[in-house]
Design an enzyme around this catalytic site. Structure first.
Site, mmCIF file in Angstrom:
data_model
loop_
_atom_site.group_PDB
_atom_site.id
_atom_site.type_symbol
_atom_site.label_atom_id
_atom_site.label_comp_id
_atom_site.label_asym_id
_atom_site.label_seq_id
_atom_site.Cartn_x
_atom_site.Cartn_y
_atom_site.Cartn_z
ATOM 1 N N GLU A 87 63.293 54.715 28.246
ATOM 2 C CA GLU A 87 62.580 55.048 27.020
ATOM 3 C C GLU A 87 62.567 56.531 26.663
ATOM 4 O O GLU A 87 62.533 56.886 25.486
ATOM 5 C CB GLU A 87 61.125 54.554 27.147
ATOM 6 C CG GLU A 87 60.974 53.049 27.189
ATOM 7 C CD GLU A 87 61.389 52.397 25.889
ATOM 8 O OE1 GLU A 87 60.864 52.757 24.823
ATOM 9 O OE2 GLU A 87 62.275 51.513 25.941
ATOM 10 N N SER A 499 10.286 13.651 49.453
ATOM 11 C CA SER A 499 9.819 13.972 50.797
ATOM 12 C C SER A 499 10.386 15.264 51.359
ATOM 13 O O SER A 499 9.915 15.741 52.398
ATOM 14 C CB SER A 499 10.158 12.816 51.745
ATOM 15 O OG SER A 499 9.465 11.645 51.361
#
Length: 808
Positions: A87, A499
């Site tokens: 680039e 319970s």
């Protein structure tokens, strides 16, 4: 001649002045509405938030753009070099603008008659991506050049390059080089080879066109160009070039574990993060973030360290799924998923195509029944054939919640269950002799796959596992399938524990004059609520009564009527106070039904409360998230659990010992297979609507809840013992080997004596059944059962009948 030279010089100077004036005007015109570029220095792009397990592995990700922030020193050295070669090879020499590239692009564009080539430097590309639009106009290019020049004086070259390599889109949903490395090569950016670096750099020109997963030939051609540029620039040697050119590229994506194993836990982390990272909360804590709430979670690139242990999480998920499937089958056969006409067979088989890879032992598939006889059903699964023997349908009775599966004969004729055209779930069920040599990839069209009939459960459940030492939530499962329902029953559902609340009642009793050897009465009782005048006639689950018994036995056998009498003696206010001291949130009604668990709690909250028994009297806040760090590793928050005193160490030890008795001799007996000291307690609500089981050791507290989302009876005998405890059993069987065998440590002030199971006195020679039980020092019995009493001992030793007269 001099005169002409003078005129020429003046003209030249005038042209130069006009040119300078024109350039100045152009500069002024282009820069009058330029955006500010300094925000680029505070580069905060949308980043992936990573959630980690306690061992550092990844649990999952949150993101809107798949981008991971990575610095230059955490990349392969060849990676930035490859991008520069592709680039902007003069990046470290220019001032943000490359005149040669611009002139080259200008000539190309003039020849083409339109803008075909940009000639932009990497700095200009950053300006375009972060500040300007992508439109191809000369006005934008001028502004881009001005901003690039300014940016080069504001940031270093390395900082600009770092931003570029993290910002650029490289296809496949990958933003930045780290995401691209994971997407295309299953690696991190610092692990890439030269050949792989060059391929990624080649994607910049057109990420879609050169995507190696779709167009590998074009991608490699572009890679060769990048390698050639690097060789031409002498950034790599000839041997390096040749080695990279010869390397065979292997494409694979790094596995994304998100929303797979541990999805419930990941979702709970997400919900809590959004709440915690709110702007209001961060301001209160003095933390400044660029994003808050959901935006922070999905875009800030946070590192979230959680308490989940995937060994526990996977085991808990598997145990819950099996438990819910078994519960579903005990209710009988709900029928096929759908019924097809014969002309619909081919379409269905094409839509539900089955690949060999999914036909592992135990895997579920949808199958189509083609024919049935008494012995079983022939089925099709995609292009394959299978067989469902009637033996795998034994549970397929007609549903009837008033009858337990044990009370109904097994199915003996497959025609009573399925018929041609039925679509049902089935699992691959290999006989033992075929398990070792089973290879689905070698299946022929004529081979028959052995199957078992399955049923997708409607019943739901939750599992929570906590480390009672530090409060870490090791596992969190909120239902059968996260894909079907994201409602987390472990944290969001509140149901009555039945319970499973009784240990709270009995722990209160231990501080109000009761001992494990106290005699309590199991007999009918009628209670009238003075505030409502309603009459309550509670019963035991079995509907039977056993008369006087030890308090130890009342808890072990989970006798409701004994519990109510104990609650009457100590008082509901004291029980509620104890429940709140143990961290239960309530609200609590002021009546005796509370003693039987008539208060709504979440599985996570009840598991927290049970840490009291594991910790010797104090409970500890749960911890899901351990710490939060920002994208650069700076700590935003750390979380530590706090302990809260709830009862004395002596009371906690006595209760832990009684919970071990529940497993040894009571409703928690299914956990005896662990062959370890473990306490447990079942819980079942009216009409078997909810089933619970809590398992307790000093190193791990685990709880499970089972029930329908809408209050519905699960069926006869679908209790905490049958529906819930097997889930904790299976989970703990998978994880117990991670811990040494450890019993609850006995605190000072405890004595243990052998007790007669009938009288509650010291065991004697005539005692048929005895228990070795703990007592607070000074409260243990002093009289041997069956010994004649001497004068003066009458006040110290009373029969069970006399005790009952005193108490009730």
């Amino acid at each position: 001649m001099k005169k002409y030279l003078m005129y020429g010089a003046i003209l030249l100077a005038l042209c130069a002045a006009l040119g300078a004036l024109g350039l100045s005007g152009l500069y002024w015109w282009a820069s009058k509405d330029l955006p500010g570029f300094t925000k680029i220095a505070d580069y905060r792009p949308p980043l992936v938030t990573t959630v980690y397990c306690r061992d550092g592995s990844v649990l999952g990700y949150f993101y809107r753009e798949k981008r991971f922030l990575v610095s230059l020193d955490h990349m392969s050295p060849k990676l930035p070099m490859s991008f520069l070669a592709a680039e902007d090879d003069s990046f470290y020499q220019h001032d943000g603008i490359d005149p040669r590239a611009i002139m080259r692009a200008f000539v190309k564009n003039m020849q083409a008659g339109s803008i075909k080539q940009g000639g932009s430097t990497i700095t200009q590309q950053i300006i375009k991506q972060l500040l300007l639009t992508s439109e191809k106009k000369y006005e934008r290019k001028i502004k881009e050049a001005i901003l690039a020049y300014r940016l080069e004086r504001y940031l270093s070259k390395d900082e600009i390059l770092t931003i570029y390599l993290n910002q650029i889109y490289l296809g496949g949903g990958a933003y930045g080089v780290e995401a691209a490395a994971r997407t295309y090569f299953g690696k991190h950016a610092n692990e890439l080879t030269l050949a792989e670096c060059a391929l990624l750099a080649g994607l910049t020109q057109s990420p879609s066109k050169y995507n190696p997963l779709r167009n590998p030939e074009l991608a490699v051609a572009r890679q060769h160009y990048v390698l050639g540029r690097m060789l031409e620039l002498q950034w790599i040697t000839q041997p390096e070039y040749e080695e990279a050119m010869a390397q065979e590229l292997v494409y694979k994506s790094m596995e994304d574990p998100s929303w797979q194993q541990g999805a419930w836990y990941l979702e709970e982390v997400r919900r809590r993060l959004i709440d915690f990272l709110s702007e209001e909360n961060m301001q209160r804590l003095g933390v400044s973030l660029s994003r808050y709430g959901e935006d922070a979670v999905y875009e800030s690139g946070l590192h979230i360290y959680t308490a989940v242990d995937m060994h526990h999480q996977v085991a808990a998920e598997a145990a819950l799924r099996k438990g819910l499937e078994d519960s579903s089958k005990r209710r009988g056969w709900a029928g096929p998923l759908r019924k097809l006409a014969k002309e619909e067979y081919d379409d269905f088989l094409q839509q539900e195509a089955v690949s060999p890879g999914v036909l592992e032992d135990g895997a579920w598939v949808k199958v189509l029944v083609t024919s049935v006889d008494a012995n079983g059903a022939n089925v099709r699964l995609g292009a394959y054939r299978g067989y469902l023997p009637v033996a795998t349908m034994h549970w397929c009775r007609k549903p009837d919640p008033k009858l337990a599966t044990d009370q109904v004969p097994s199915i003996k004729d497959a025609r009573q269950v399925v018929g041609p055209g039925d679509v049902v779930w089935a699992s691959v069920s290999l006989p033992k002799e075929r398990k070792d040599d089973w290879n689905p990839a070698e299946l022929s069209a004529d081979e028959v796959v052995p199957l078992a009939l399955e049923q997708y459960p409607a019943v739901q459940g939750a599992v929570v596992a906590m480390d009672p030492v530090n409060g870490d939530v090791l596992a969190l499962v909120g239902g059968y399938s996260f894909a079907d329902s994201q409602f987390n029953r472990a944290t969001q559902a509140k149901r009555q524990p039945g319970s499973a609340f009784k240990p709270i009642v009995y722990s209160t009793a231990m501080d109000h004059g009761f001992t494990p050897a106290s005699i309590v009465l199991d007999a009918p009782i009628v209670y009238t609520d003075e505030s409502t005048s309603k009459v309550w006639r509670p019963e035991n689950f079995e509907g039977t009564f056993s008369g006087p018994m030890l308090l130890r036995t009342a808890l072990v056998k989970s006798r409701n009527l004994c519990t109510i009498r104990v609650a009457q003696k100590v008082g509901i206010p004291a029980i509620v106070e104890r429940a709140k001291a143990m961290g239960l949130e309530g609200p609590f009604a002021n009546n005796l039904s509370v003693s039987l668990g008539a208060v709504e709690v979440s599985p996570l909250n009840l598991t927290e409360a049970y840490t009291t028994f594991a910790r010797g009297g104090s409970w500890i806040n749960h911890r899901v998230i351990r710490s939060i760090q920002d994208a650069w590793g700076e700590t935003i928050a750390e979380f530590k659990s706090e302990s809260h005193e709830a009862m004395s160490p002596q009371t906690a030890y006595i209760m832990a010992s009684l919970l071990k008795e529940v497993v040894r001799d009571g409703t928690g007996a299914r956990l005896k297979v662990l062959n370890r000291p473990i306490g447990g307690k079942t819980g079942t609500t009216n009409d078997e609507q909810d089933a619970w089981f809590m398992g307790v050791t000093p190193y791990l507290v685990s709880g499970v809840y089972v029930g329908f989302d809408q209050l519905t009876p699960m069926g006869k005998w679908e209790t905490g013992s049958r529906a819930a405890s097997p889930i904790i059993r299976d989970y703990r069987l998978a994880v117990e080997d991670s811990y040494p065998v450890m019993d609850f440590p006995m605190p000072p002030g405890i004595v243990q004596v052998q007790i007669d199971a009938r009288t509650g006195q010291l065991a004697g020679s005539s005692s048929d059944e005895t228990y070795f039980l703990p007592f607070k020092e000074g409260t243990q019995p002093s009289v041997v059962s069956g010994t004649p009493l001497r004068r003066g001992q009458q006040d110290d030793a009373t029969s069970g009948e006399e005790l009952l007269k005193q108490m009730f």
